[in-house]
Design a protein around this motif. Structure first.
Motif, short mmCIF file in Angstrom:
data_model
loop_
_atom_site.label_atom_id
_atom_site.label_comp_id
_atom_site.label_asym_id
_atom_site.label_seq_id
_atom_site.Cartn_x
_atom_site.Cartn_y
_atom_site.Cartn_z
N LEU A 114 -18.79 5.90 0.31
CA LEU A 114 -17.58 5.30 1.24
C LEU A 114 -16.60 5.94 1.17
N ASN A 115 -15.79 6.05 2.36
CA ASN A 115 -14.36 6.52 2.95
C ASN A 115 -13.68 5.39 3.56
N ILE A 116 -12.83 4.68 3.05
CA ILE A 116 -12.56 3.54 3.43
C ILE A 116 -10.97 3.69 3.60
N GLY A 117 -10.49 3.36 5.01
CA GLY A 117 -8.97 3.26 5.27
C GLY A 117 -8.36 4.67 5.10
N LYS A 190 -5.81 -2.56 13.56
CA LYS A 190 -5.64 -3.05 14.96
C LYS A 190 -4.72 -1.67 15.75
N ALA A 191 -5.58 -0.99 16.43
CA ALA A 191 -4.81 0.07 17.17
C ALA A 191 -3.70 -0.35 17.92
N GLU A 200 -2.80 -1.84 9.78
CA GLU A 200 -3.89 -2.21 8.90
C GLU A 200 -3.61 -3.02 7.59
N ALA A 201 -4.57 -4.11 7.30
CA ALA A 201 -4.25 -4.50 6.07
C ALA A 201 -5.73 -4.54 5.37
N SER A 202 -5.46 -4.71 3.94
CA SER A 202 -6.78 -4.44 3.10
C SER A 202 -6.50 -5.33 1.75
N THR A 223 -6.21 -6.20 -5.33
CA THR A 223 -5.36 -5.23 -4.64
C THR A 223 -4.94 -5.60 -3.32
N TYR A 224 -3.89 -5.80 -2.88
CA TYR A 224 -3.50 -6.45 -1.58
C TYR A 224 -2.79 -4.97 -0.86
N GLY A 225 -3.16 -4.53 0.44
CA GLY A 225 -2.66 -3.42 0.92
C GLY A 225 -1.93 -3.82 2.51
N GLY A 226 -1.38 -2.97 2.85
CA GLY A 226 -0.79 -2.88 4.19
C GLY A 226 -0.43 -1.52 4.45
N ARG A 227 -0.49 -1.10 6.02
CA ARG A 227 -0.41 0.23 6.24
C ARG A 227 0.00 0.31 7.77
N LEU A 228 0.88 1.14 8.15
CA LEU A 228 1.42 1.42 9.52
C LEU A 228 1.44 3.02 9.64
#
Length: 432
Positions: A114-117, A190-191, A200-202, A223-228
């Motif tokens: 697996l390689n995610i996000g 979402k692009a 991105e939310a994880s 674990t809650y994540g967010g990414r821009l």
């Protein structure tokens, strides 16, 4: 209506395919910064993989054998399951891909990588001699309007054997998976969610409990994540911000009856980069990483990176393995070049601080519970050069790190009493 198409991981032509790699690495370190190991050391790593895959229409069946061994270590060499995993069928899966309505859908079941996000939480580590394997289910969805989603329910493979004597002699044992260690969750992206930015939310949950002969910290971590992020482009600025917050509970130690502590940990990565419009394809980045560490008693604040990679952001694993995503605060600068499809290189400088003075520094095991040794760990210079000797067939890689120790790594009670750390590795990888 469901119409199946060929899986993304399968060759369009279908049929049977066989591929493999063999990587030989020699690595050496002087003035090991981690506590409890040889001052100077060297090690030979050999990693061999063999992948067999059969595709028919929308379906794929695959299997991959990994054989990871080391030679030249002794009782003071840091040899772990990160270096040794002998003759393991890391992948054995079935997969399919199709279209549901206007969405592309793929599913996978069995043993797989697996390689995610961003790969900071869930990854198949490439630099390390062994990899992270997972057993379970994966589903991916991609819509026409730029929304993608990945969901997993997996049992992370627990590499065996894991005792030092067996690892030093490259002993064989079948890895295990079970419901004593479970990872589930996913990523939604979402692009062009905000202008040219991808959002991105994880969320991932890790559940762990003891098994006979293998006591654990009984982690139950959310674990809650967010990414821009903005993708690189010549002559333009790009960047990335990713943050994670962790909650849940963990045992204070692996001892029976140890107290249960609430988890309150976090991590942030931020980077801004500029890609020059030159023949060397130069990219210059300023970046910052901070992972929380334990402080006052009663709450567990040491960030857990789960199954994430470290090489892309921080430093190599192997004999060095001193800087990871735990109790660290590090601003840095990176310069990358890729003037040819045959070679590329990067160099980084990072100033290393402890996020908490009373916790062990990152992954070194060096700690001053009183906090009197200060918060500065040192200056790190890290570089990599890669060259395809024969394109797609044979690649050479050279890695090097200098760690000029700061007050903490010199004065902490269990800090190795040595000077500047120097680490180097030479790698040669053959592929077919």
């Amino acid at each position: 209506m469901i119409a199946f198409a060929a899986p993304a991981w399968a060759d369009d032509g279908g049929g049977f395919a066989l591929s493999g790699t063999a990587r030989l690495r020699y690595e050496a370190i002087a003035n090991q910064p981690r506590a409890g190991f040889n001052q100077n050391d060297d090690l030979v790593n050999l990693r061999t993989t063999l992948m067999a895959k059969y595709q028919s229409g929308p379906f794929t069946i695959g299997g991959e054998l990994w054989d990871s061994r080391v030679y030249g270590g002794d009782k003071g060499t840091p040899i772990t399951t990160g270096e040794v995993n002998t003759l393991e069928l890391v992948q054995a899966f079935v997969a399919a891909k199709g279209v549901v309505g206007h969405a592309k859908v793929s599913v996978q079941a069995g043993r797989f990588l697996l390689n995610i996000g961003s790969r900071r939480l869930v990854a198949a580590d490439e630099y390390r001699n062994t990899t992270n394997g997972y057993t379970g289910l994966r589903a991916d969805v991609a819509t026409r309007n730029g929304i993608t989603a990945t969901a997993i329910y997996v049992l992370p493979q627990q590499r065996r054997p894991d005792d030092p004597a067996s690892l030093r002699r490259n002993a064989f044992a079948v890895d295990r998976e079970g419901f004593d260690l479970v990872l589930w969750g996913g990523v939604l992206a979402k692009a062009k969610a905000i202008g040219s930015l991808t959002a991105e939310a994880s969320y991932f949950h890790l559940g762990e409990r003891d098994t006979p002969g293998h006591p654990t910290r009984d982690r139950a971590i959310d674990t809650y994540g967010g990414r821009l992020l903005r993708e690189p482009a010549a002559g333009k600025l790009d960047g990335e911000v990713e943050a994670f917050a962790q909650s849940g509970r963990v045992s204070a130690s692996v001892a029976p009856g140890a107290a249960t502590l609430p988890v309150a940990a976090w991590f942030i990565h931020a980077a801004m980069s500029y890609s020059l419009h030159d023949a060397w394809k130069t990219r210059v980045s300023v970046q910052y990483d901070r992972a929380s560490g334990d402080g006052a008693p009663g709450t567990y604040r040491h960030f857990d990176t789960l199954y994430g990679m470290r090489r892309a952001d921080l430093a190599p694993a192997g004999l060095y393995n001193a800087v990871g995503r735990a109790n660290v605060s590090t601003p840095g600068i990176r310069v990358e070049v890729a003037p040819s499809p045959r070679w590329d290189a990067f160099a980084t400088y990072e100033a290393l601080w402890l996020a908490s003075r009373t916790d062990s520094f990152s992954t070194t095991g060096v700690r001053d519970a009183s906090g009197r040794s200060g918060g500065f760990a040192g200056h790190q210079l890290d570089g990599r050069f890669r060259w395809w000797v024969r394109p797609a067939k044979l690649r050479f890689e050279m890695d090097g790190v200098l760690l000029m120790k700061g007050r903490f790594l010199e004065d902490a009670p269990n800090a190795p009493a040595h000077g500047t750390t120097a680490y180097g590795a030479l790698n040669l990888t053959a592929s077919f």
